[in-house]
Design an enzyme around this catalytic site. Structure first.
Site, mmCIF file in Angstrom:
data_model
loop_
_atom_site.group_PDB
_atom_site.id
_atom_site.type_symbol
_atom_site.label_atom_id
_atom_site.label_comp_id
_atom_site.label_asym_id
_atom_site.label_seq_id
_atom_site.Cartn_x
_atom_site.Cartn_y
_atom_site.Cartn_z
ATOM 1 C CG HIS A 188 -53.042 6.185 17.859
ATOM 2 N ND1 HIS A 188 -52.085 6.658 18.740
ATOM 3 C CD2 HIS A 188 -53.650 7.280 17.354
ATOM 4 C CE1 HIS A 188 -52.125 7.980 18.760
ATOM 5 N NE2 HIS A 188 -53.073 8.389 17.923
ATOM 6 C CB CYS B 3 -50.523 12.410 18.265
ATOM 7 S SG CYS B 3 -51.931 11.448 18.862
ATOM 8 C CD GLU C 38 -53.766 14.826 16.726
ATOM 9 O OE1 GLU C 38 -54.685 15.164 17.496
ATOM 10 O OE2 GLU C 38 -53.058 13.824 16.926
ATOM 11 C CG ASP D 20 -52.875 9.422 12.004
ATOM 12 O OD1 ASP D 20 -51.860 8.712 12.016
ATOM 13 O OD2 ASP D 20 -53.649 9.479 12.970
ATOM 14 C CG HIS E 94 -50.166 11.553 13.532
ATOM 15 N ND1 HIS E 94 -51.086 12.516 13.164
ATOM 16 C CD2 HIS E 94 -50.756 10.855 14.543
ATOM 17 C CE1 HIS E 94 -52.165 12.402 13.927
ATOM 18 N NE2 HIS E 94 -51.981 11.414 14.772
ATOM 19 C CG HIS F 114 -52.276 14.951 22.208
ATOM 20 N ND1 HIS F 114 -53.451 15.609 21.913
ATOM 21 C CD2 HIS F 114 -52.163 13.996 21.250
ATOM 22 C CE1 HIS F 114 -54.010 15.074 20.840
ATOM 23 N NE2 HIS F 114 -53.238 14.080 20.422
#
Length: 375
Positions: A154, A94, A128, A69, A96, A347
């Protein structure tokens, strides 16, 4: 392969976070790099602000996919990085930027050393919000190049570098945004009997919403309803005519999500009658659960445990959401957590993942794809 090259790419990407479907600079940066690679085995197609890159295999029998992502978050960065965000109010909070640089590292290897099977690299926008996986999955490009298996990762701040965390079955929850607008009748604070106060209605509604998980969800199941924001009124001596509630719903089964929404709608109808107001419910962005294919995940865990530099942790499911779940609904595969050892979580404005994890991930997935891609 000079792994530090991909940490450097991560830093450049970290500077230019962009919101979902606005990733114009990010897409251009990725394309410049991808087009600098040997093109003999590559085929590149763009989709909105995303990118598909096919690495043609030498004698393919299947296609293996990797998804990264690419969007950022509306968070003002508070790290002390020399390469902090140059876009005010936006941050890659996050990870990415990590996901993209890892994807570029794996792609670089296979552009130079193709395997028997095809590989498909998907650089996906809008994870997101408002959600890029489902429309990308429905695109004509994906229909033409749809992989037989798909993998994603992730970053996980809570795990040390050198570790991955994964499990068979459900990994992340079903998620839905929740917006409820209430409209009553405003007026002077001295004459409440002539009004329908939406501050009171909203407060009562929030309290009632919190009974749903306690009384309408199976105790052996899991669900969360969180109200994160309430707005109402203008000044202290005017009774509010309007109120807005904003929150999130998370469940570990699609059936529980449907049940929770059914109860929300019933409770909101009751508030309409009780407080003589109008209401509108909007579920906004909804993500399907991330459900890891049992056989493929088990095989990957066995493979990863055989790699000396990787520690495999069998983790618990989490109530986080990820729109990669839509891809796993249609394509067998799995997602795993990559340990990055940050004192600040996802976040968070001070998230600082350890870049040594980039090398770990590139090496692990490259070898896994080499193992899987032998005809």
């Amino acid at each position: 392969m000079d792994i530090s090259q991909f940490a450097a790419l991560r830093r450049e990407l970290h500077k230019i976070p962009e919101l979902g479907f606005q990733e114009v600079k990010t897409q251009a940066f990725l394309l410049r790099y991808i087009e600098s690679l040997p093109q003999e085995h590559l085929e590149i197609k763009t989709w909105k602000t995303g990118i598909f890159v096919k690495v043609k295999g030498k004698k393919p029998t299947k296609t293996i996919g990797y998804r990264a992502d690419i969007d950022g978050l509306p968070i003002t960065e508070e790290t002390e990085y020399e390469f902090s965000s140059t876009h005010e109010g936006l941050m890659h909070a996050c990870g990415h930027d990590f996901h993209m640089s890892i994807g570029l590292g794996i792609l670089t290897h296979f552009a130079n050393h193709p395997i028997d099977d095809n590989l498909l690299f998907i650089f996906q926008p809008a994870e997101e919000g408002p959600g890029g996986a489902q429309p990308m999955l429905e695109s004509e490009i994906m229909k033409e190049w749809k992989p037989d298996q798909i993998v994603a990762l992730h970053i996980a701040p809570e795990y040390p570098v050198g570790s991955i965390a994964v499990k068979e079955g459900i990994l992340f929850a079903n998620t839905s945004e929740l917006f409820i607008d209430l409209k009553g009748k405003g007026g002077h604070a001295a004459y409440p009997h002539n009004t329908n106060d939406m501050v009171v209605a909203a407060c009562q509604l929030v309290s009632q919403l919190q009974t749903i998980v306690a009384r309408n969800v199976d105790p052996l199941d899991s669900a969360v309803i969180t109200v994160g924001k309430i707005t109402a009124g203008t000044v202290q001596n005017i009774i509010a005519e309007r109120a807005r509630i904003e929150g999130t719903i998370r469940t570990l089964s699609p059936e529980s999500m449907a049940r929770v929404k059914e109860r929300i709608e019933a409770i909101v109808k009751g508030v309409e009658v009780g407080y003589q107001c109008e209401t509108v419910i909007d579920y906004g962005c909804m993500y399907h659960q991330v459900y890891n294919n049992h056989d493929m995940t088990k095989e990957f865990m066995t493979f990863a445990r055989a790699q000396e530099e990787v520690e495999v942790i069998e983790c618990q499911k989490a109530m986080t959401g990820e729109d990669f779940g839509y891809m796993l609904k249609e394509i067998p595969g799995f997602m795993f957590w990559l340990g990055v050892n940050s004192p600040y979580g996802l976040h968070h404005s001070k998230l600082q993942p350890d870049e040594k994890a980039i090398e770990v991930a590139i090496s692990l997935i490259t070898r896994y794809f080499e193992m899987k891609g032998i005809a």
